[in-house]
Design a protein around this motif. Structure first.
Motif, PDB file in Angstrom:
ATOM      1  N   ASP A   8       0.834  -1.203   0.000  1.00 40.33           N
ATOM      2  CA  ASP A   8       0.000   0.000   0.000  1.00 40.33           C
ATOM      3  C   ASP A   8       0.868   1.252   0.000  1.00 40.33           C
ATOM      4  O   ASP A   8       1.672   1.466   0.900  1.00 40.33           O
ATOM      5  CB  ASP A   8      -0.938   0.005   1.205  1.00 40.33           C
ATOM      6  N   GLY A   9       0.721   2.052  -1.043  1.00 40.49           N
ATOM      7  CA  GLY A   9       1.440   3.303  -1.169  1.00 40.49           C
ATOM      8  C   GLY A   9       2.798   3.208  -1.807  1.00 40.49           C
ATOM      9  O   GLY A   9       3.391   4.219  -2.158  1.00 40.49           O
ATOM     10  N   ILE A  10       3.331   1.999  -1.984  1.00 39.71           N
ATOM     11  CA  ILE A  10       4.683   1.833  -2.513  1.00 39.71           C
ATOM     12  C   ILE A  10       4.706   0.755  -3.586  1.00 39.71           C
ATOM     13  O   ILE A  10       4.089  -0.297  -3.445  1.00 39.71           O
ATOM     14  CB  ILE A  10       5.667   1.446  -1.397  1.00 39.71           C
ATOM     15  N   LEU A  11       5.457   1.018  -4.652  1.00 44.21           N
ATOM     16  CA  LEU A  11       5.667   0.048  -5.713  1.00 44.21           C
ATOM     17  C   LEU A  11       7.158  -0.014  -6.010  1.00 44.21           C
ATOM     18  O   LEU A  11       7.758   0.980  -6.409  1.00 44.21           O
ATOM     19  CB  LEU A  11       4.890   0.452  -6.969  1.00 44.21           C
ATOM     20  N   GLU A  12       7.762  -1.177  -5.756  1.00 43.22           N
ATOM     21  CA  GLU A  12       9.182  -1.400  -6.034  1.00 43.22           C
ATOM     22  C   GLU A  12       9.269  -2.142  -7.355  1.00 43.22           C
ATOM     23  O   GLU A  12       8.892  -3.306  -7.442  1.00 43.22           O
ATOM     24  CB  GLU A  12       9.825  -2.213  -4.920  1.00 43.22           C
ATOM     25  N   LEU A  13       9.776  -1.484  -8.387  1.00 41.65           N
ATOM     26  CA  LEU A  13       9.748  -2.034  -9.732  1.00 41.65           C
ATOM     27  C   LEU A  13      10.881  -3.000 -10.047  1.00 41.65           C
ATOM     28  O   LEU A  13      10.733  -3.862 -10.889  1.00 41.65           O
ATOM     29  CB  LEU A  13       9.756  -0.898 -10.757  1.00 41.65           C
ATOM     30  N   GLY A  14      12.024  -2.851  -9.440  1.00 40.00           N
ATOM     31  CA  GLY A  14      13.151  -3.709  -9.748  1.00 40.00           C
ATOM     32  C   GLY A  14      13.996  -3.199 -10.898  1.00 40.00           C
ATOM     33  O   GLY A  14      15.157  -3.522 -11.013  1.00 40.00           O
ATOM     34  N   ALA A  15      13.408  -2.400 -11.776  1.00 41.64           N
ATOM     35  CA  ALA A  15      14.126  -1.784 -12.901  1.00 41.64           C
ATOM     36  C   ALA A  15      13.409  -0.482 -13.235  1.00 41.64           C
ATOM     37  O   ALA A  15      12.190  -0.378 -13.062  1.00 41.64           O
ATOM     38  CB  ALA A  15      14.140  -2.706 -14.105  1.00 41.64           C
ATOM     39  N   PRO A  16      14.125   0.523 -13.717  1.00 43.31           N
ATOM     40  CA  PRO A  16      13.470   1.785 -14.068  1.00 43.31           C
ATOM     41  C   PRO A  16      12.453   1.603 -15.196  1.00 43.31           C
ATOM     42  O   PRO A  16      12.618   0.739 -16.063  1.00 43.31           O
ATOM     43  CB  PRO A  16      14.617   2.681 -14.525  1.00 43.31           C
ATOM     44  N   LEU A  17      11.401   2.402 -15.183  1.00 45.86           N
ATOM     45  CA  LEU A  17      10.427   2.394 -16.266  1.00 45.86           C
ATOM     46  C   LEU A  17      11.035   3.040 -17.502  1.00 45.86           C
ATOM     47  O   LEU A  17      11.894   3.919 -17.392  1.00 45.86           O
ATOM     48  CB  LEU A  17       9.173   3.169 -15.852  1.00 45.86           C
ATOM     49  N   THR A  46       5.934   9.997  -6.454  1.00 46.80           N
ATOM     50  CA  THR A  46       7.241  10.455  -5.993  1.00 46.80           C
ATOM     51  C   THR A  46       8.205   9.280  -5.990  1.00 46.80           C
ATOM     52  O   THR A  46       7.834   8.159  -5.668  1.00 46.80           O
ATOM     53  CB  THR A  46       7.155  11.071  -4.591  1.00 46.80           C
ATOM     54  N   LYS A  47       9.425   9.563  -6.347  1.00 48.18           N
ATOM     55  CA  LYS A  47      10.446   8.540  -6.400  1.00 48.18           C
ATOM     56  C   LYS A  47      11.453   8.803  -5.293  1.00 48.18           C
ATOM     57  O   LYS A  47      11.710   9.939  -4.931  1.00 48.18           O
ATOM     58  CB  LYS A  47      11.146   8.557  -7.761  1.00 48.18           C
ATOM     59  N   ASN A  48      12.002   7.733  -4.749  1.00 49.73           N
ATOM     60  CA  ASN A  48      13.067   7.901  -3.762  1.00 49.73           C
ATOM     61  C   ASN A  48      14.238   8.596  -4.446  1.00 49.73           C
ATOM     62  O   ASN A  48      14.566   8.271  -5.592  1.00 49.73           O
ATOM     63  CB  ASN A  48      13.511   6.547  -3.220  1.00 49.73           C
ATOM     64  N   PRO A  49      14.882   9.542  -3.786  1.00 54.63           N
ATOM     65  CA  PRO A  49      15.998  10.258  -4.406  1.00 54.63           C
ATOM     66  C   PRO A  49      17.071   9.296  -4.907  1.00 54.63           C
ATOM     67  O   PRO A  49      17.530   8.434  -4.177  1.00 54.63           O
ATOM     68  CB  PRO A  49      16.539  11.133  -3.280  1.00 54.63           C
ATOM     69  N   THR A  53      13.484   3.156  -9.319  1.00 55.39           N
ATOM     70  CA  THR A  53      12.749   1.894  -9.308  1.00 55.39           C
ATOM     71  C   THR A  53      11.686   1.823  -8.217  1.00 55.39           C
ATOM     72  O   THR A  53      10.963   0.841  -8.138  1.00 55.39           O
ATOM     73  CB  THR A  53      13.714   0.700  -9.130  1.00 55.39           C
ATOM     74  N   HIS A  54      11.572   2.842  -7.375  1.00 54.99           N
ATOM     75  CA  HIS A  54      10.575   2.870  -6.307  1.00 54.99           C
ATOM     76  C   HIS A  54       9.609   4.027  -6.555  1.00 54.99           C
ATOM     77  O   HIS A  54      10.035   5.172  -6.691  1.00 54.99           O
ATOM     78  CB  HIS A  54      11.238   3.077  -4.941  1.00 54.99           C
ATOM     79  N   LYS A  58      -0.369   7.733  -2.865  1.00 49.49           N
ATOM     80  CA  LYS A  58      -1.427   7.327  -1.930  1.00 49.49           C
ATOM     81  C   LYS A  58      -2.461   6.412  -2.573  1.00 49.49           C
ATOM     82  O   LYS A  58      -3.121   5.646  -1.885  1.00 49.49           O
ATOM     83  CB  LYS A  58      -2.113   8.555  -1.332  1.00 49.49           C
ATOM     84  N   ASP A  59      -2.615   6.457  -3.904  1.00 52.39           N
ATOM     85  CA  ASP A  59      -3.617   5.630  -4.579  1.00 52.39           C
ATOM     86  C   ASP A  59      -3.150   4.202  -4.861  1.00 52.39           C
ATOM     87  O   ASP A  59      -3.945   3.349  -5.240  1.00 52.39           O
ATOM     88  CB  ASP A  59      -4.041   6.285  -5.896  1.00 52.39           C
ATOM     89  N   ILE A  60      -1.865   3.920  -4.698  1.00 51.40           N
ATOM     90  CA  ILE A  60      -1.354   2.570  -4.932  1.00 51.40           C
ATOM     91  C   ILE A  60      -1.792   1.682  -3.770  1.00 51.40           C
ATOM     92  O   ILE A  60      -1.456   1.937  -2.627  1.00 51.40           O
ATOM     93  CB  ILE A  60       0.183   2.583  -5.064  1.00 51.40           C
ATOM     94  N   VAL A  61      -2.571   0.653  -4.091  1.00 46.51           N
ATOM     95  CA  VAL A  61      -3.054  -0.278  -3.067  1.00 46.51           C
ATOM     96  C   VAL A  61      -2.846  -1.718  -3.537  1.00 46.51           C
ATOM     97  O   VAL A  61      -2.704  -1.988  -4.717  1.00 46.51           O
ATOM     98  CB  VAL A  61      -4.548  -0.053  -2.733  1.00 46.51           C
ATOM     99  N   VAL A  62      -2.846  -2.632  -2.579  1.00 38.50           N
ATOM    100  CA  VAL A  62      -2.635  -4.045  -2.860  1.00 38.50           C
ATOM    101  C   VAL A  62      -3.946  -4.753  -3.166  1.00 38.50           C
ATOM    102  O   VAL A  62      -4.001  -5.662  -3.980  1.00 38.50           O
ATOM    103  CB  VAL A  62      -1.945  -4.728  -1.649  1.00 38.50           C
TER     104      VAL A  62
END
Length: 94
Positions: A8-17, A46-49, A53-54, A58-62
């Motif tokens: 919830d709230g976070i998406l870890e992509l593993g590789a850049p889009l 927002t991306k981690n500085p 890949t992160h 607030k709209d990202i939910v599981v």
């Protein structure tokens, strides 16, 4: 798309889009129908500085999400992935 981790709230992509990615959404399956659960614009997430890949929004939910899709400016799907959620066992335990 590398197996992304969704919470919830976070998406870890593993590789850049890719640069042409405009939005990303979470989708569910109901029978043979695919429905959108959420969609966010990549620029608004927002991306981690220093780490593209992160994504945080607030709209990202599981809840009910079984597929992720990335869209370009013309709403054409350019990537698809199956997310996993943290702390979910990969196989049943007894």
């Amino acid at each position: 798309m590398v197996r992304p981790v969704l919470s919830d709230g976070i998406l870890e992509l593993g590789a850049p889009l890719p640069d042409e990615a405009v939005s990303i959404g979470g989708f569910n399956h109901i029978g043979t129908r695919i429905g959108e659960v959420w969609r966010v614009k990549v620029a608004e997430a927002t991306k981690n500085p220093g780490d593209p890949t992160h994504l945080r929004h607030k709209d990202i939910v599981v809840d009910r999400v079984v597929r992720l899709r990335v869209f370009d400016q013309s709403e054409r799907r350019i990537l698809t992935g199956v997310p996993r959620t943290p702390n979910t066992p990969s196989r049943p335990t007894s």
